[in-house]
Motif scaffolding. Structure first.
Motif, PDB file in Angstrom:
ATOM      1  N   LYS A   1       2.223   5.043   6.159  1.00 28.66           N
ATOM      2  CA  LYS A   1       3.390   4.805   5.591  1.00 28.66           C
ATOM      3  C   LYS A   1       4.336   4.560   6.871  1.00 28.66           C
ATOM      4  CE  LYS A   1       5.264   9.486   6.780  1.00 28.66           C
ATOM      5  NZ  LYS A   1       5.384  10.893   6.071  1.00 28.66           N
TER       6      LYS A   1
ATOM      7  N   THR B   1      -3.620   7.702  -6.077  1.00 27.49           N
ATOM      8  CA  THR B   1      -4.290   9.071  -5.875  1.00 27.49           C
ATOM      9  C   THR B   1      -4.315   9.896  -7.157  1.00 27.49           C
ATOM     10  OG1 THR B   1      -2.989   9.077  -3.920  1.00 27.49           O
ATOM     11  CG2 THR B   1      -4.222  11.140  -4.625  1.00 27.49           C
TER      12      THR B   1
ATOM     13  N   SER C   1      -6.403  15.091  -2.915  1.00 25.25           N
ATOM     14  CA  SER C   1      -5.112  14.952  -2.451  1.00 25.25           C
ATOM     15  C   SER C   1      -4.890  14.816  -0.907  1.00 25.25           C
ATOM     16  CB  SER C   1      -4.093  16.001  -2.957  1.00 25.25           C
ATOM     17  OG  SER C   1      -4.138  16.176  -4.308  1.00 25.25           O
TER      18      SER C   1
ATOM     19  N   MET D   1      -5.959  11.750   0.552  1.00 27.10           N
ATOM     20  CA  MET D   1      -5.147  10.713   0.281  1.00 27.10           C
ATOM     21  C   MET D   1      -3.817  10.865   0.896  1.00 27.10           C
ATOM     22  SD  MET D   1      -7.037   8.480  -1.274  1.00 27.10           S
ATOM     23  CE  MET D   1      -5.891   7.290  -2.346  1.00 27.10           C
ATOM     24  N   ASN D   2      -3.300  11.959   1.160  1.00 23.29           N
ATOM     25  CA  ASN D   2      -2.053  12.353   1.777  1.00 23.29           C
ATOM     26  C   ASN D   2      -2.350  11.910   3.554  1.00 23.29           C
ATOM     27  OD1 ASN D   2      -0.544  13.198  -0.187  1.00 23.29           O
ATOM     28  ND2 ASN D   2      -0.961  15.322   0.459  1.00 23.29           N
TER      29      ASN D   2
ATOM     30  N   ILE E   1      -0.325   3.984  -2.805  1.00 17.04           N
ATOM     31  CA  ILE E   1      -1.248   4.928  -2.696  1.00 17.04           C
ATOM     32  C   ILE E   1      -0.909   6.225  -3.606  1.00 17.04           C
ATOM     33  CG2 ILE E   1      -1.980   6.640  -0.930  1.00 17.04           C
ATOM     34  CD1 ILE E   1      -2.157   4.230   0.577  1.00 17.04           C
ATOM     35  N   PRO E   2       0.372   6.716  -3.587  1.00 17.46           N
ATOM     36  CA  PRO E   2       0.581   7.936  -4.234  1.00 17.46           C
ATOM     37  C   PRO E   2       0.120   7.971  -5.654  1.00 17.46           C
ATOM     38  CG  PRO E   2       2.530   7.548  -2.972  1.00 17.46           C
ATOM     39  CD  PRO E   2       1.719   6.243  -2.851  1.00 17.46           C
TER      40      PRO E   2
ATOM     41  N   PHE F   1       0.747  -1.217   0.103  1.00 15.66           N
ATOM     42  CA  PHE F   1       0.054   0.087  -0.280  1.00 15.66           C
ATOM     43  C   PHE F   1       1.084   1.472  -0.088  1.00 15.66           C
ATOM     44  CE2 PHE F   1      -4.110  -1.988   1.046  1.00 15.66           C
ATOM     45  CZ  PHE F   1      -5.009  -1.310   0.209  1.00 15.66           C
ATOM     46  N   ARG F   2       2.012   1.029   0.735  1.00 13.05           N
ATOM     47  CA  ARG F   2       2.784   2.382   0.700  1.00 13.05           C
ATOM     48  C   ARG F   2       3.306   2.930  -0.681  1.00 13.05           C
ATOM     49  NH1 ARG F   2       5.761  -0.540   5.270  1.00 13.05           N
ATOM     50  NH2 ARG F   2       4.141  -0.215   7.049  1.00 13.05           N
TER      51      ARG F   2
ATOM     52  N   ASN G   1      -2.167   8.209   3.352  1.00 14.00           N
ATOM     53  CA  ASN G   1      -0.918   7.734   3.080  1.00 14.00           C
ATOM     54  C   ASN G   1       0.043   8.138   4.542  1.00 14.00           C
ATOM     55  OD1 ASN G   1       1.191   6.916   1.585  1.00 14.00           O
ATOM     56  ND2 ASN G   1       1.913   8.939   0.993  1.00 14.00           N
ATOM     57  N   ASN G   2      -0.276   8.997   5.127  1.00 14.82           N
ATOM     58  CA  ASN G   2       0.497   9.358   6.533  1.00 14.82           C
ATOM     59  C   ASN G   2       0.345   8.240   7.358  1.00 14.82           C
ATOM     60  OD1 ASN G   2       1.869  11.412   5.835  1.00 14.82           O
ATOM     61  ND2 ASN G   2       0.441  12.770   6.265  1.00 14.82           N
TER      62      ASN G   2
END
Lengths: 458, 415
Positions: free
Chosen positions: B411, B345, B400, B403-404, B341-342, B337-338, B407-408
């Motif tokens: 991660k 997005t 964004s 999703m950020n 994800i970017p 996933f890490r 992501n955080n």
């Protein structure tokens, strides 16, 4: 220690064939298809196996069905010939592809409404392009020179060939010369200045001025030289003006795509450098441009270029619709290109910049000789992906009524003489195949380049 | 050390006055920034001046007063028109603006959900040892990625027209639930009666309870290592509690089924308008095209993400005795996933932006109906296009940001 060792073999045992379960089609079938659905040891494994069986059977059926439908449509049930010129009646009953439609409209797919007696000009352009690209793809000698020609010389030739000479002139080269003599002389002076400052030792200030003088010489030279070159070509070829609204089909698709590719790469590099810059004004204007353009769809950029831009120009100034669309596409692609290149720049270790500085290279020399070659190489896949995206996105110009390949198809589908239930599918199939060949070709080339330029240790 | 700085000083002292300024990095940077700033200001000034002159010449003014005007354009029945209750002539341009945003959002949300599911499935197929699944995924991905989306939208529109029953006929799309013909997809519509709000409240309470239980279960597992079946309890809470309340309050909802008219004048036959729920064929074609196209990209992202997890991870999971499914869920996917994800997005954002291609087939979303029909009607190009750009920017930034945040959460936490 006098032992009998006669039981020890003196020669190798004969090599046995691998067991039949390990080689041959049966083993391959087992390993690649059935192994995943043969485990019934526990209930949960049995459920997985049964599900895999169902999914596999279903997928295999879908694959066979799709292949069969396609073959049936394109070949078995298709109409290939229309010897009596019946047009739609020839295809009406077959229920498959209507190939005579493609044959009848092929010229429009390729050239749009370009006048047939002038079409050799498009063909020459395409042939030059094909030769140039082939030269660069297959490493032939003098690649640098060919690349420079394709970047700077070819666009001028292509423009004069496709469009014809847009400036009114009376065929006398003297008149053109008398019109541009002043910038021509200025360009000469600037170039002489550059020569002196870069070769003589006239102090630091002169040294610092050399690049500016070179830039001035190039700009003035283009300004004065372009009319001369285009007019000479025009006189030599005797081409008439073909307005851009007569262009169409694959010609427009390629013109927009190649213009976009050629311009967006350097603009993207500048934007990426701007985003990395320490100077706040340069950095923030780059960031704002990149993020705004990446945040909105291409259609709104095209609407901006076609509906909003005219308001910001001098009243009465109106420039070509195709050019506006091309500017829209370039703005859009540059922002994406900038982000791809920024990724490459971030992958360059700091030592590379420091090495460049310690050699006494200027910023632009560092970029040209050290940073960019490495950064661009690492992001070749991203760059080519952007190119592929740009190529596919050229179809959007049809929304502001420019007849690219897809636009021409939509227009020809409205022709009542060819209206059958299968005409549309035939057209979509052919056009999709053309786009697919270009895009798939680009993606394969990127894979090839990636492997070729890969300097990493494996 | 001293020798270096000495020679540096020597170089510096050679340059005097103007030359020192020319070679000073700070001075240069300031100079180029000033040049850029001046150029931008000049360009902006010219643009504003020209816009003023052009508007004056056409006798137009700059302003947003057009939002209050009544809008008499006919708009296809969609989620947006249902939400606003749009009727041509009665609603204002602002309502049209809102409904077009609603239409953009609904196609984006539906597309994102289904493209993710289909894309993950394809990505797993692509990695499978099963030759049939693998080659299906490969062919699918290479075909759909390399053909323009607009062409695919046209293709799906044509396919639906061919496959769907005629406008006076009906066929099942999902047997027993959704029927369709070339005019659209028709399904049941819940008619809510007073008292239904209790069911809604019960559902909300069940959500809160499920969330609380999940937190408690996680704390307990962290403290004692005991696991509890969070999935089952959540499912039970979310389904049972609202259903019970619904039954107890006396089933305050009736289902309205689409009405298929087979008698009367020929033009009145077919599905009756306004009865049951309705999905326009334009929406369905756009949805199919966006979902299948984006799924091809998502599949490649998923494949790359799973391949980026080192082989040793799955070997280690196997050595600990985890069965492959659990190893995938607990070891491989969280790490994949890490990586995923970017780029995922940006695919979601691409899907949202690509929904603007609806302009070509007439699904009334932001670009088609606001930047298209409304712009032609009120003629305020500058204002309308600026608003459209702002709306898309807002959607992009919000996605964004979300999703950020996600992501955080997933991660890798490093020192």
């Amino acid at each position: 220690m006098n032992q009998d060792i006669s039981y020890v073999r003196t020669e190798d045992a004969p090599l046995l064939e691998p067991p039949s379960s390990q080689i041959g089609p049966r083993a391959w079938l087992w390993e690649n298809i059935f192994a995943s659905m043969a485990d019934y040891a526990t209930p949960s494994k049995a459920i997985v196996s049964i599900m895999m069986t169902i999914i596999t059977v279903f997928t295999a059926y879908a694959l066979v069905w799709m292949t069969w439908t396609l073959l049936d449509f394109a070949i078995f049930s298709a109409t290939f010939f229309d010897p009596e010129g019946l047009k739609r009646e020839a295809c009406l009953d077959a229920g498959g592809a209507c190939w005579p439609f493609i044959k009848a409209k092929w010229y429009q797919f390729m050239y749009g409404f370009y006048p047939p007696e002038e079409v050799w000009r498009v063909n020459v352009c395409m042939a030059l392009l094909a030769v140039g690209i082939a030269w660069l793809i297959f490493p032939l000698p003098h690649r640098g020179k060919v690349a420079a020609f394709m970047l700077f010389g070819y666009p001028v030739i292509a423009f004069v060939l496709l469009n014809g000479m847009p400036i009114e002139h009376d065929g006398d080269i003297g008149h053109v010369v008398s019109g541009v003599w002043f910038p021509l002389i200025l360009a000469g002076i600037a170039f002489a200045g550059y020569w002196v400052t870069s070769h003589g030792s006239i102090g630091d200030v002169g040294e610092a001025m050399a690049p500016a003088l070179l830039m001035a010489a190039i700009v003035l030279g283009i300004f004065a030289g372009l009319p001369l070159v285009t007019m000479t070509l025009d006189l030599a070829l005797g081409t008439e003006v073909v307005e851009t609204n007569k262009w169409g089909g694959l010609t427009i698709t390629l013109v927009v795509a190649i213009f976009g590719i050629v311009i967006s790469l350097p603009v993207g590099m500048l934007l990426a450098l701007g985003r990395q810059s320490n100077a706040p004004i340069i950095r923030y204007s780059s960031i704002i441009f990149i993020e705004v353009v990446r945040g909105i769809p291409l259609i709104s950029v095209l609407f901006f270029a076609s509906a909003m831009l005219p308001y910001f120009l001098e009243p009465g100034v109106d420039f070509n619709k195709l050019l506006r669309a091309m500017i829209g596409v370039v703005l859009f692609a540059s922002a994406y290109m900038a982000e791809v290149i920024r990724g490459g720049l971030q992958a360059i270790p700091k030592g590379q910049y420091e090495g460049g500085m310690s050699l006494g290279l200027s910023f632009w020399q560092q970029m040209r000789l050290i940073i960019m070659p490495q950064a661009l190489t690492t992001v070749i896949p991203g760059i080519v992906n952007t190119f592929i995206g740009l190529f596919k996105d050229t179809t959007l110009v049809l929304i502001i009524s420019i007849f690219d390949l897809l636009g021409i198809l939509s227009a020809t589908l409205k022709d009542p003489e060819w209206s059958t239930p299968t005409t549309a599918y035939t057209g979509y199939l052919v056009i999709a195949l053309i786009y697919w060949i270009f895009c798939f070709g680009m993606s394969r080339y990127s894979v090839y380049m990636e492997n070729k330029l890969d300097r990493s240790h494996r | 050390m001293s020798s270096i700085s000495d020679s540096d000083d020597a170089v510096r002292s050679e340059r005097s006055g103007l030359a020192a300024l020319v070679f000073d990095a700070k001075a240069r940077s300031l100079f180029f920034q000033a040049v850029l700033a001046i150029l931008i200001i000049i360009a902006a000034y010219i643009a504003v001046r020209n816009a003023g002159a052009n508007l004056a010449e056409q006798g137009r003014e700059f302003g947003f007063d057009f939002f209050g005007r009544p809008s008499d354009i006919q708009i296809l029945t969609t989620f947006g028109t249902w939400l606003i209750g749009y009727e041509a002539g009665k609603n204002t341009v602002f309502d049209v603006f809102l409904l077009s945003i609603a239409n953009t959002l609904i196609i984006a949300i539906a597309g994102v959900i289904f493209a993710t599911l289909w894309g993950f499935l394809l990505g797993i197929f692509r990695l499978s040892n099963n030759f049939v699944l693998n080659s299906f995924a490969t062919i699918y991905i290479e075909l759909l990625r390399n053909v323009p989306l607009l062409l695919q939208i046209f293709f799906w529109t044509a396919v639906l027209r061919l496959v769907a029953p005629g406008p006076r006929d009906a066929g099942w799309l999902v047997p027993g639930l959704l029927s369709w013909n070339s005019k659209g997809i028709y399904g049941p519509y819940p008619l809510v009666e007073p008292g239904f709000s209790y069911t809604l409240i019960a559902f909300l309470l069940a959500c809160v309870a499920a969330w609380g239980f999940a937190r408690w279960a996680k704390r307990r597992q962290d403290a004692t290592g005991k696991q509890s079946s969070v999935g089952l309890v959540t499912l039970g809470l979310l389904i049972l509690v609202p259903t019970l309340v619904f039954l107890v309050t006396g089933r305050p909802m009736t289902i309205e089924w689409p009405n298929f008219v087979t008698e009367g004048p020929i033009l009145r036959r077919g599905f009756e308008r306004g009865i049951g729920s309705y999905i326009a064929p334009e929406f369905f074609a756009l949805f199919l095209a966006l979902t299948t196209y984006t799924a091809a990209f998502i599949a490649e992202i998923v494949r790359a993400g799973i391949q980026a997890v080192p082989n040793g991870q799955s070997e280690a999971a196997g050595a600990l005795g985890l069965p492959p499914g659990l190893a995938m869920r607990k070891v491989i996917l969280p790490q994949a996933f890490r990586v995923i994800i970017p780029p995922l997005t940006s695919q979601y954002l691409n899907l949202t932006k690509n929904s603007s291609l609806a302009a070509a087939i007439g699904y009334p979303e932001l670009v088609a109906v606001f930047a298209g029909t409304t712009l032609n009607q009120v003629g305020r190009a500058i204002e309308i296009i600026a608003i459209v750009i702002l709306v898309y920017l807002t959607i992009s930034l919000l996605t964004s940001a979300f999703m950020n945040w996600f992501n955080n959460r997933v991660k890798l936490v490093e020192r």
